[in-house]
Scaffold this motif. Structure first.
Motif, PDB file in Angstrom:
ATOM      1  N   LEU A 186      13.263   2.732  -3.372  1.00  0.00           N
ATOM      2  CA  LEU A 186      13.057   3.597  -2.201  1.00  0.00           C
ATOM      3  C   LEU A 186      12.767   5.012  -2.661  1.00  0.00           C
ATOM      4  CD1 LEU A 186      15.857   2.790   0.402  1.00  0.00           C
ATOM      5  CD2 LEU A 186      13.405   2.726   0.817  1.00  0.00           C
ATOM      6  N   GLU A 187      11.693   5.596  -2.168  1.00  0.00           N
ATOM      7  CA  GLU A 187      11.392   6.990  -2.486  1.00  0.00           C
ATOM      8  C   GLU A 187      12.530   7.877  -1.969  1.00  0.00           C
ATOM      9  OE1 GLU A 187       8.643   8.548  -4.050  1.00  0.00           O
ATOM     10  OE2 GLU A 187       8.388   6.507  -4.767  1.00  0.00           O
ATOM     11  N   PRO A 188      12.967   8.877  -2.755  1.00  0.00           N
ATOM     12  CA  PRO A 188      14.136   9.674  -2.352  1.00  0.00           C
ATOM     13  C   PRO A 188      13.971  10.352  -0.996  1.00  0.00           C
ATOM     14  CG  PRO A 188      13.133  10.524  -4.379  1.00  0.00           C
ATOM     15  CD  PRO A 188      12.449   9.243  -4.061  1.00  0.00           C
ATOM     16  N   GLY A 241       7.916  -4.183  -1.970  1.00  0.00           N
ATOM     17  CA  GLY A 241       6.805  -3.463  -1.359  1.00  0.00           C
ATOM     18  C   GLY A 241       6.379  -2.384  -2.319  1.00  0.00           C
ATOM     19  N   VAL A 242       5.385  -1.598  -1.933  1.00  0.00           N
ATOM     20  CA  VAL A 242       4.931  -0.519  -2.815  1.00  0.00           C
ATOM     21  C   VAL A 242       5.714   0.755  -2.494  1.00  0.00           C
ATOM     22  CG1 VAL A 242       2.987   0.952  -3.413  1.00  0.00           C
ATOM     23  CG2 VAL A 242       2.646  -1.494  -3.124  1.00  0.00           C
ATOM     24  N   ASN A 243       5.812   1.079  -1.218  1.00  0.00           N
ATOM     25  CA  ASN A 243       6.562   2.254  -0.776  1.00  0.00           C
ATOM     26  C   ASN A 243       7.347   1.815   0.456  1.00  0.00           C
ATOM     27  OD1 ASN A 243       7.512   4.745  -0.039  1.00  0.00           O
ATOM     28  ND2 ASN A 243       5.553   5.800  -0.256  1.00  0.00           N
ATOM     29  N   ILE A 244       8.422   1.082   0.193  1.00  0.00           N
ATOM     30  CA  ILE A 244       9.138   0.349   1.248  1.00  0.00           C
ATOM     31  C   ILE A 244       9.650   1.251   2.362  1.00  0.00           C
ATOM     32  CG2 ILE A 244      11.189  -1.065   1.683  1.00  0.00           C
ATOM     33  CD1 ILE A 244      10.919  -2.211  -1.061  1.00  0.00           C
ATOM     34  N   HIS A 271       2.684  15.949  -7.301  1.00  0.00           N
ATOM     35  CA  HIS A 271       2.590  15.832  -5.836  1.00  0.00           C
ATOM     36  C   HIS A 271       3.641  14.891  -5.276  1.00  0.00           C
ATOM     37  CE1 HIS A 271      -1.850  17.347  -5.385  1.00  0.00           C
ATOM     38  NE2 HIS A 271      -1.045  18.220  -5.970  1.00  0.00           N
ATOM     39  N   ARG A 272       4.834  14.958  -5.857  1.00  0.00           N
ATOM     40  CA  ARG A 272       5.932  14.171  -5.296  1.00  0.00           C
ATOM     41  C   ARG A 272       6.446  14.890  -4.052  1.00  0.00           C
ATOM     42  NH1 ARG A 272       6.492   9.206  -6.461  1.00  0.00           N
ATOM     43  NH2 ARG A 272       8.746   9.208  -6.704  1.00  0.00           N
ATOM     44  N   HIS A 273       7.156  14.148  -3.197  1.00  0.00           N
ATOM     45  CA  HIS A 273       7.496  14.688  -1.876  1.00  0.00           C
ATOM     46  C   HIS A 273       8.927  15.239  -1.791  1.00  0.00           C
ATOM     47  CE1 HIS A 273       4.153  12.514   0.554  1.00  0.00           C
ATOM     48  NE2 HIS A 273       3.771  12.724  -0.696  1.00  0.00           N
ATOM     49  N   GLY A 311       0.811  -1.227   0.000  1.00  0.00           N
ATOM     50  CA  GLY A 311       0.000   0.000   0.000  1.00  0.00           C
ATOM     51  C   GLY A 311       0.839   1.271   0.000  1.00  0.00           C
ATOM     52  N   CYS A 312       0.159   2.405  -0.138  1.00  0.00           N
ATOM     53  CA  CYS A 312       0.877   3.684  -0.205  1.00  0.00           C
ATOM     54  C   CYS A 312      -0.056   4.816   0.229  1.00  0.00           C
ATOM     55  CB  CYS A 312       1.356   3.928  -1.637  1.00  0.00           C
ATOM     56  SG  CYS A 312       2.356   5.399  -1.790  1.00  0.00           S
ATOM     57  N   ASP A 313       0.521   5.769   0.986  1.00  0.00           N
ATOM     58  CA  ASP A 313      -0.265   6.922   1.450  1.00  0.00           C
ATOM     59  C   ASP A 313       0.041   8.179   0.645  1.00  0.00           C
ATOM     60  OD1 ASP A 313      -1.044   5.184   3.414  1.00  0.00           O
ATOM     61  OD2 ASP A 313       0.125   6.109   5.020  1.00  0.00           O
ATOM     62  N   TYR A 314       0.874   8.075  -0.395  1.00  0.00           N
ATOM     63  CA  TYR A 314       1.373   9.286  -1.047  1.00  0.00           C
ATOM     64  C   TYR A 314       0.395   9.904  -2.055  1.00  0.00           C
ATOM     65  CZ  TYR A 314       6.123   9.480   0.851  1.00  0.00           C
ATOM     66  OH  TYR A 314       7.203   9.641   1.665  1.00  0.00           O
ATOM     67  N   PHE A 315      -0.365   9.111  -2.728  1.00  0.00           N
ATOM     68  CA  PHE A 315      -1.330   9.611  -3.718  1.00  0.00           C
ATOM     69  C   PHE A 315      -0.721  10.602  -4.710  1.00  0.00           C
ATOM     70  CE2 PHE A 315      -3.972   7.817  -0.456  1.00  0.00           C
ATOM     71  CZ  PHE A 315      -4.989   7.201  -1.171  1.00  0.00           C
ATOM     72  N   CYS A 316       0.325  10.176  -5.388  1.00  0.00           N
ATOM     73  CA  CYS A 316       0.877  10.978  -6.492  1.00  0.00           C
ATOM     74  C   CYS A 316      -0.244  11.133  -7.532  1.00  0.00           C
ATOM     75  CB  CYS A 316       2.089  10.293  -7.104  1.00  0.00           C
ATOM     76  SG  CYS A 316       3.397  10.039  -5.884  1.00  0.00           S
ATOM     77  N   THR A 317      -0.278  12.263  -8.220  1.00  0.00           N
ATOM     78  CA  THR A 317      -1.480  12.584  -8.997  1.00  0.00           C
ATOM     79  C   THR A 317      -1.721  11.660 -10.188  1.00  0.00           C
ATOM     80  OG1 THR A 317      -0.225  14.237 -10.217  1.00  0.00           O
ATOM     81  CG2 THR A 317      -1.514  15.034  -8.352  1.00  0.00           C
ATOM     82  N   TYR A 318      -0.664  10.970 -10.658  1.00  0.00           N
ATOM     83  CA  TYR A 318      -0.805  10.111 -11.849  1.00  0.00           C
ATOM     84  C   TYR A 318      -1.047   8.649 -11.494  1.00  0.00           C
ATOM     85  CZ  TYR A 318       3.930   9.264 -10.290  1.00  0.00           C
ATOM     86  OH  TYR A 318       5.008   8.971  -9.496  1.00  0.00           O
ATOM     87  N   CYS A 319      -1.056   8.305 -10.210  1.00  0.00           N
ATOM     88  CA  CYS A 319      -0.917   6.904  -9.810  1.00  0.00           C
ATOM     89  C   CYS A 319      -2.203   6.318  -9.215  1.00  0.00           C
ATOM     90  CB  CYS A 319       0.202   6.814  -8.777  1.00  0.00           C
ATOM     91  SG  CYS A 319       0.548   5.136  -8.242  1.00  0.00           S
ATOM     92  N   THR A 320      -2.503   5.085  -9.584  1.00  0.00           N
ATOM     93  CA  THR A 320      -3.704   4.432  -9.052  1.00  0.00           C
ATOM     94  C   THR A 320      -3.363   3.403  -7.958  1.00  0.00           C
ATOM     95  OG1 THR A 320      -3.511   2.831 -10.834  1.00  0.00           O
ATOM     96  CG2 THR A 320      -5.101   4.604 -11.150  1.00  0.00           C
ATOM     97  N   ILE A 321      -2.078   3.234  -7.696  1.00  0.00           N
ATOM     98  CA  ILE A 321      -1.697   2.160  -6.768  1.00  0.00           C
ATOM     99  C   ILE A 321      -2.347   2.306  -5.378  1.00  0.00           C
ATOM    100  CG2 ILE A 321       0.260   1.110  -5.521  1.00  0.00           C
ATOM    101  CD1 ILE A 321       1.845   1.259  -8.077  1.00  0.00           C
ATOM    102  N   PRO A 322      -2.377   3.515  -4.802  1.00  0.00           N
ATOM    103  CA  PRO A 322      -3.024   3.604  -3.487  1.00  0.00           C
ATOM    104  C   PRO A 322      -4.499   3.159  -3.526  1.00  0.00           C
ATOM    105  CG  PRO A 322      -1.744   5.575  -3.928  1.00  0.00           C
ATOM    106  CD  PRO A 322      -1.786   4.795  -5.215  1.00  0.00           C
ATOM    107  N   TYR A 323      -5.173   3.380  -4.668  1.00  0.00           N
ATOM    108  CA  TYR A 323      -6.578   2.941  -4.779  1.00  0.00           C
ATOM    109  C   TYR A 323      -6.659   1.425  -4.926  1.00  0.00           C
ATOM    110  CZ  TYR A 323      -6.897   7.882  -5.919  1.00  0.00           C
ATOM    111  OH  TYR A 323      -6.770   9.245  -5.876  1.00  0.00           O
TER     112      TYR A 323
END
Ligand code: SF4
Length: 493
Positions: free
Chosen positions: A281-283, A246-249, A320-322, A202-214
């Motif tokens: 790994l997200e930067p 993982g999705v967002n390790i 909406h990247r972090h 799973g992922c809590d980031y909700f980048c605007t182009y991504c459906t993975i969190p859904y």
């Protein structure tokens, strides 16, 4: 616990399968704390299953675990020429093309196995459950929460089928995204030597182009202790290398309050595992502490994969990247300083909404200037329900292709320069099984692909760490040739 084909299953308020040993401990997120559940395993006896996976390493790892679960129930994997009784398709929904490939794969498996019970799970099944259930031949659709309970759903469906209690329509089970809470653990051997250990979902980031969190729900993870136990089990089975998936390790710890660095430290201490790689790994979650630990660790390899997506701050904002490009550059330079030989893979997305020609040039120049090793280039794909669709500037398909091509050429130049700089060096290679009479392949600690000629290849090198000297490129420039006959303790890489 197994009596007359009836397996007693203990259900508790946990969110994962804990073991497949003596009795089947079936754990799931339910309101009640403890429940006894019975599965009639006789419905699985002597059945044959076919598996098909689309998408990421996480999906492949999960499919392999589904295979293990069904094997525990007496189901064998089909061999060439056999008809399957169960077809399981684990889907992906990262792009429109992925959705189309999923539909094609489902139809193909239905055609090839007309009498099979067809189960579809994975991201596409979660996002488009109803649509999937209408594909002819599909019997069962399981969303992201439900796939952890595959055995229970299958057993119930088989019993209903035998009693002719269903009406022939496919059933689909899917929770709303916010209710996806279960964590289906997975530590499985891939087709080759590596094990894939799922440490997070799973992922809590909700980048605007991504459906993975859904599709996969919010970030969650099992405990460090349970992951160490799975790594120990992989070592006991002879595994030498584990890839953390993982999705967002880097977001590990949301469920347990533990820290990713502590997981890394605990895994590093597992005897028998010689190599770990972190799939991505997200930067913003790649801490200096982790870089420092990897630089000095026993088993974490000098190999990183970091998603950049864009080298333009304006586009990163739209996504909406972090992080911004400066943070990304700082991380890359910190890794290079601590591990000059590290392999650095980078994900880049081209042609997303808002990426003007100037933004793309910024990305290109940024990547050209950075000491990275390889680019994984993905053209942007419009996904229904994502907020990126509200960005007005659209990039044409033709421009997406041109931009991808330029970045892929840059990637080849960088990878080949990295390989070329290692010629003549000594390295430790973990070799993978080869077909008799063919070359063997393996990877160095820093992920250089190495080829051992058929004349030097030996069956006993399979899954062994062998010291070699790195020679010139192989015929298609996808690997460096290995020369044996150096003392087996002297490698540098
Ligand atoms: Fe998707 Fe962004 Fe989460 Fe990655 S970090 S899975 S791109 S939402």
């Amino acid at each position: 616990m197994l009596k007359n084909g009836i397996k007693m299953t203990l259900m508790r308020n946990f969110s994962f399968f804990e073991s497949f040993s003596e009795y089947f401990v079936y754990l799931c997120a339910r309101k009640h704390d403890t429940l006894l559940y019975m599965i009639d395993t006789s419905v699985f006896q002597d059945k044959l299953a076919a598996y098909y996976t689309l998408g990421c390493k996480l999906n492949f790892s999960e499919t392999s675990t589904f295979g293990k679960m069904l094997q525990e129930m007496g189901v064998r994997t089909v061999q060439r020429g056999e008809q399957a009784d169960i077809c399981l398709i684990n889907t992906c929904s990262v792009t429109e093309v992925a959705d189309r490939k999923c539909r094609q794969a489902i139809r193909r498996l239905v055609r090839q196995n007309p009498a099979a019970f067809v189960v579809v799970t994975g991201c596409y099944a979660q996002l488009e459950a109803e649509e999937v259930s209408h594909i002819e031949g599909v019997d069962l659709v399981l969303g992201s929460n439900e796939k952890a309970h595959l055995i229970q759903f299958l057993s119930d469906a088989f019993i209903a089928r035998e009693r002719k209690a269903n009406d022939g329509a496919a059933a689909f089970y899917r929770e709303k995204t916010k209710d996806i809470k279960s964590f289906a653990p997975s530590c499985s051997r891939g087709n080759r030597t590596r094990y894939f250990l799922k440490v997070q979902d799973g992922c809590d980031y909700f980048c605007t182009y991504c459906t993975i969190p859904y599709a996969r729900g919010f970030s969650r993870n099992p405990t460090i202790a349970s992951l160490v136990a799975q790594a120990e089990q992989a070592a006991a089975e002879g595994g030498k290398e584990i890839v953390l998936t993982g999705v967002n390790i880097g977001d590990f710890g949301k469920t347990t309050g533990e820290r990713f660095i502590d997981l890394v430290r605990a895994l590093d201490a597992v005897e028998g595992i010689s190599r770990y790689r972190i799939s991505s790994l997200e930067p913003d979650l790649l801490s200096d502490e982790l870089i420092d630990f990897c630089a000095h660790s026993r088993a974490f390899m000098p190999h990183f994969h970091i998603p950049l997506q864009s080298g333009s701050d304006a586009v990163l904002k739209l996504m909406h990247r972090h992080y911004d490009r400066q943070l990304f550059a700082d991380k890359v330079l910190s890794i290079r300083e601590a591990m000059p030989d590290a392999f650095l893979g980078v994900d880049v997305m081209v042609g997303c909404r808002g990426e003007t020609p100037e933004c793309f040039e910024e990305t290109y120049e940024f990547l050209r200037s950075l000491p990275v090793t390889q680019l994984h280039v993905f053209p942007y794909s419009e996904r229904p329900g994502t907020s990126a669709l509200s960005i007005p500037y659209v990039v044409s398909e033709q421009d997406k292709k041109l931009r991808s091509h330029r970045l892929l050429t840059l990637s080849d130049e960088k990878t080949q320069a990295f390989y070329a700089a290692h010629r003549g060096m000594q390295a430790e290679v973990l070799f993978e099984k080869a077909t008799r009479g063919r070359a063997m392949h393996g990877f160095t600690r820093n992920y250089i692909r190495v080829e051992l000629s058929p004349a030097d290849a030996r069956p006993e090198f399979d899954n062994q760490l062998i010291h070699v000297r790195l020679g010139d490129f192989n015929h298609d420039k996808t690997a460096l040739r290995a020369q044996l006959a150096i003392p087996q303790t002297q490698s540098q890489l």
